[in-house]
Design an enzyme around this catalytic site. Structure first.
Site: not given
Length: 263
Positions: A46-47
């Protein structure tokens, strides 16, 4: 254009443990295609991106493949960045997200995340799930993931998934879970999480999955407060509590990297 970026290991007290997430504070939203390219370049599960909004922040999460509706470890990472790096000091932090308002408070035990609960319902086991996991579970349930329940933690550890089979399933991914072994006195249940459709074959520690697992195990074990451990290579610990239609997840986070993105 330069953007500041932080990389944080979430649901752990040590660097190289837990689940790494990138966090990018923004002053305003960039084009969605650019956000997706940044997430793909980071190549982490995830970002997280956030922008100020009133007294709180709008928060979005991107895997290398697509934007998602809910992510626990990147929410924890974003809260950690705001509290430890960006000077946020209010008792409660409020994120506006695709999953509604998510609240985070900093406690003496770590960051407490308040998320919506999702109660899995029993379903027939899809053939692709059994083929993908290689061993038939005791029972299969579904919420936004398939939940495959096994008798022992050793069976969870031994799983060697066929990710091409799991990609064929209709839901987000597959969460395999079991009660903790007798020797793990401080843990109630364990899990592993597989999301090959999101280009995350095995997620190290998955907060959102515990929004499904906590209601299931709370009902199964007859207790509202539970301790969980995700049996990935990096490993991660969560404290979980079911409170009505909400799940409170508590964990720690540590800084790994501060960087700048050049676009």
């Amino acid at each position: 254009m330069k953007l500041q970026m932080f990389q944080v290991d979430a649901f752990t007290e040590q660097v190289f443990g837990g689940n790494p997430a990138a966090v990018c504070p923004l002053t305003n939203w960039l084009d969605d295609a650019l956000l997706q390219r940044i997430a793909e370049e980071n190549n982490l599960s995830e970002t997280a991106f956030f922008v100020p909004a009133g007294d709180g922040y709008q928060l979005r999460w991107f895997t290398p493949e697509e934007e998602v509706d809910l992510c626990g470890h990147a929410t924890l990472a974003a809260a950690h960045v705001l509290y430890s790096q960006l000077g946020f000091h209010q008792p409660e932090l409020v994120f506006s997200t695709r999953s509604g308002l998510l609240r985070v408070t900093r406690t003496d035990k770590g960051y407490q995340l308040d998320f919506p609960a999702s109660m899995p319902q029993p379903v027939s086991a899809p053939a692709e799930l059994i083929a993908g996991l290689g061993q038939a579970p005791l029972e299969v349930l579904a919420a936004f993931d398939y939940i495959a329940v096994y008798p022992t933690a050793d069976e969870i550890k031994a799983l060697a998934p066929d990710f091409e089979q799991l990609k064929k399933l209709g839901l987000r991914g597959v969460v395999a879970t079991a009660p903790a072994s007798d020797k793990d006195k401080d843990v109630d249940f364990v899990s592993r999480c597989f999301f090959p459709k999101l280009r995350v074959n095995e997620d190290p520690v998955t907060g959102s999955a515990h929004c499904e697992l906590t209601p299931y195990w709370a009902h199964k074990l007859g207790k509202q407060q539970l301790s969980a451990y995700q049996l990935s290579k990096r490993g991660g610990a969560l404290r979980c509590e079911l409170k009505g239609d909400r799940v409170q997840l508590t964990g720690n986070a540590v800084d790994y990297m501060i960087a700048e993105i050049y676009i």
